[in-house]
Scaffold this motif. Structure first.
Motif, PDB file in Angstrom:
ATOM      1  N   PRO A   1      35.862  37.163  38.758  1.00 30.03           N
ATOM      2  CA  PRO A   1      36.740  36.506  37.777  1.00 30.03           C
ATOM      3  C   PRO A   1      36.031  36.072  36.495  1.00 30.03           C
ATOM      4  O   PRO A   1      36.577  36.249  35.402  1.00 30.03           O
ATOM      5  CB  PRO A   1      37.286  35.300  38.548  1.00 30.03           C
ATOM      6  CG  PRO A   1      37.305  35.760  39.972  1.00 30.03           C
ATOM      7  CD  PRO A   1      36.073  36.612  40.116  1.00 30.03           C
ATOM      8  N   CYS A   2      34.810  35.544  36.589  1.00 30.31           N
ATOM      9  CA  CYS A   2      34.147  35.098  35.351  1.00 30.31           C
ATOM     10  C   CYS A   2      33.708  36.297  34.505  1.00 30.31           C
ATOM     11  O   CYS A   2      33.718  36.218  33.278  1.00 30.31           O
ATOM     12  CB  CYS A   2      32.990  34.141  35.643  1.00 30.31           C
ATOM     13  SG  CYS A   2      31.568  34.835  36.499  1.00 30.31           S
ATOM     14  N   GLN A   3      33.364  37.423  35.128  1.00 30.67           N
ATOM     15  CA  GLN A   3      33.043  38.631  34.357  1.00 30.67           C
ATOM     16  C   GLN A   3      34.298  39.180  33.681  1.00 30.67           C
ATOM     17  O   GLN A   3      34.243  39.631  32.541  1.00 30.67           O
ATOM     18  CB  GLN A   3      32.431  39.705  35.257  1.00 30.67           C
ATOM     19  CG  GLN A   3      31.005  39.439  35.678  1.00 30.67           C
ATOM     20  CD  GLN A   3      30.501  40.499  36.643  1.00 30.67           C
ATOM     21  OE1 GLN A   3      31.230  40.970  37.514  1.00 30.67           O
ATOM     22  NE2 GLN A   3      29.231  40.869  36.483  1.00 30.67           N
ATOM     23  N   GLN A   4      35.427  39.162  34.398  1.00 33.50           N
ATOM     24  CA  GLN A   4      36.688  39.622  33.820  1.00 33.50           C
ATOM     25  C   GLN A   4      37.064  38.772  32.615  1.00 33.50           C
ATOM     26  O   GLN A   4      37.465  39.293  31.573  1.00 33.50           O
ATOM     27  CB  GLN A   4      37.814  39.569  34.859  1.00 33.50           C
ATOM     28  CG  GLN A   4      37.696  40.621  35.936  1.00 33.50           C
ATOM     29  CD  GLN A   4      38.746  40.468  37.026  1.00 33.50           C
ATOM     30  OE1 GLN A   4      39.460  39.462  37.089  1.00 33.50           O
ATOM     31  NE2 GLN A   4      38.827  41.455  37.892  1.00 33.50           N
ATOM     32  N   LYS A   5      36.905  37.454  32.752  1.00 37.10           N
ATOM     33  CA  LYS A   5      37.227  36.550  31.647  1.00 37.10           C
ATOM     34  C   LYS A   5      36.326  36.826  30.447  1.00 37.10           C
ATOM     35  O   LYS A   5      36.795  36.892  29.305  1.00 37.10           O
ATOM     36  CB  LYS A   5      37.083  35.090  32.090  1.00 37.10           C
ATOM     37  CG  LYS A   5      37.467  34.103  31.035  1.00 37.10           C
ATOM     38  CD  LYS A   5      37.348  32.675  31.534  1.00 37.10           C
ATOM     39  CE  LYS A   5      37.706  31.700  30.418  1.00 37.10           C
ATOM     40  NZ  LYS A   5      37.491  30.319  30.790  1.00 37.10           N
ATOM     41  N   ALA A   6      35.017  36.995  30.702  1.00 36.98           N
ATOM     42  CA  ALA A   6      34.071  37.288  29.607  1.00 36.98           C
ATOM     43  C   ALA A   6      34.417  38.613  28.939  1.00 36.98           C
ATOM     44  O   ALA A   6      34.350  38.733  27.710  1.00 36.98           O
ATOM     45  CB  ALA A   6      32.641  37.309  30.141  1.00 36.98           C
TER      46      ALA A   6
ATOM     47  N   LYS B   1      36.699  41.495  24.340  1.00 33.64           N
ATOM     48  CA  LYS B   1      37.710  42.421  23.816  1.00 33.64           C
ATOM     49  C   LYS B   1      38.565  41.731  22.758  1.00 33.64           C
ATOM     50  O   LYS B   1      38.847  42.316  21.716  1.00 33.64           O
ATOM     51  CB  LYS B   1      38.587  42.925  24.970  1.00 33.64           C
ATOM     52  CG  LYS B   1      39.593  43.966  24.551  1.00 33.64           C
ATOM     53  CD  LYS B   1      40.388  44.471  25.726  1.00 33.64           C
ATOM     54  CE  LYS B   1      41.431  45.483  25.281  1.00 33.64           C
ATOM     55  NZ  LYS B   1      42.307  45.919  26.359  1.00 33.64           N
ATOM     56  N   ALA B   2      38.972  40.481  23.015  1.00 30.63           N
ATOM     57  CA  ALA B   2      39.778  39.739  22.048  1.00 30.63           C
ATOM     58  C   ALA B   2      39.000  39.504  20.755  1.00 30.63           C
ATOM     59  O   ALA B   2      39.551  39.632  19.656  1.00 30.63           O
ATOM     60  CB  ALA B   2      40.231  38.408  22.642  1.00 30.63           C
ATOM     61  N   MET B   3      37.702  39.185  20.870  1.00 31.61           N
ATOM     62  CA  MET B   3      36.877  38.972  19.683  1.00 31.61           C
ATOM     63  C   MET B   3      36.721  40.267  18.888  1.00 31.61           C
ATOM     64  O   MET B   3      36.777  40.255  17.652  1.00 31.61           O
ATOM     65  CB  MET B   3      35.503  38.418  20.076  1.00 31.61           C
ATOM     66  CG  MET B   3      35.535  36.965  20.482  1.00 31.61           C
ATOM     67  SD  MET B   3      33.952  36.350  21.091  1.00 31.61           S
ATOM     68  CE  MET B   3      32.888  36.664  19.712  1.00 31.61           C
TER      69      MET B   3
END
Length: 198
Positions: A63-68, A73-75
């Motif tokens: 989950p923390c890798q997915q969030k990062a 991607k958003a940045m």
């Protein structure tokens, strides 16, 4: 993820000797798979081998890798968006001083500026209905600023805009520069034109 049976556990244990762990990983005793030390999420899963016997254990994102990854991607999307806006401003705003003509830089003295904000807020309807604005008034009344605020706000929303004025249009059409022709008549200096390229 499939159920960890004795057969699956045996396959995991056989593969465990070949695994290299990163500094932020550990083997979870309960399932024998690689997990993240930070979020405790799984970084490995078990998948039955298609068309054969046995299993393979590919890596997956915790989950923390997915969030990062989503944040990166958003940045990147935001950076690309800002680059597109920058390119469109360079093409659509012919003079650099027009970059400062924004609603944020308005002093709030002109009540008509609310109409400019409303035009931007309802841009999709105005475009659909082919509704434009005609700005007129004496020299120094803020027509160019008004048009620039609209142009910058639309550019920030990703709408391609070309901001020009009648003297520039006349100069391009006639091929004569303003210095050679002399001062323009007041009739041409009282109107600002906002042309939207679609």
């Amino acid at each position: 993820m499939i159920e960890i049976t004795a057969e699956v556990r045996a396959a995991i244990d056989r593969a465990a000797g070949d695994m290299e762990l990163a500094g932020d990983e550990y083997i979870e005793p309960a399932d024998g798979l690689i997990h993240c030390k930070k979020c405790r999420g799984s970084r490995q899963t078990v998948v039955p081998r298609f068309g054969g016997s046995g299993y393979f254990m590919p890596r997956c994102l915790c989950p923390c890798q997915q969030k990062a990854q989503e944040e990166r991607k958003a940045m990147e999307e935001q950076r690309e968006r800002m680059e597109r806006i920058k390119r469109r401003k360079a093409q659509g705003l012919q003079d650099r001083y027009l970059y400062d003509y924004t609603f944020a830089n308005d002093n709030g003295q002109n009540p008509v500026m609310e109409k400019a904000c409303a035009y931007v807020e309802h841009w999709k309807e105005a475009y659909r209905d082919n509704t434009g604005l005609l700005l007129f008034g004496d020299v120094g009344t803020g027509k160019s600023f008004f048009a620039g605020c609209i142009a910058n706000a639309l550019l920030d929303r990703g709408v391609p805009v070309l901001m020009t004025d009648f003297p520039s249009i006349l100069n391009r059409l006639t091929g004569v520069f303003a210095e050679e022709r002399g001062p323009l008549s007041p009739a041409w200096t009282i109107t600002a034109c906002l042309s939207l390229m679609i």
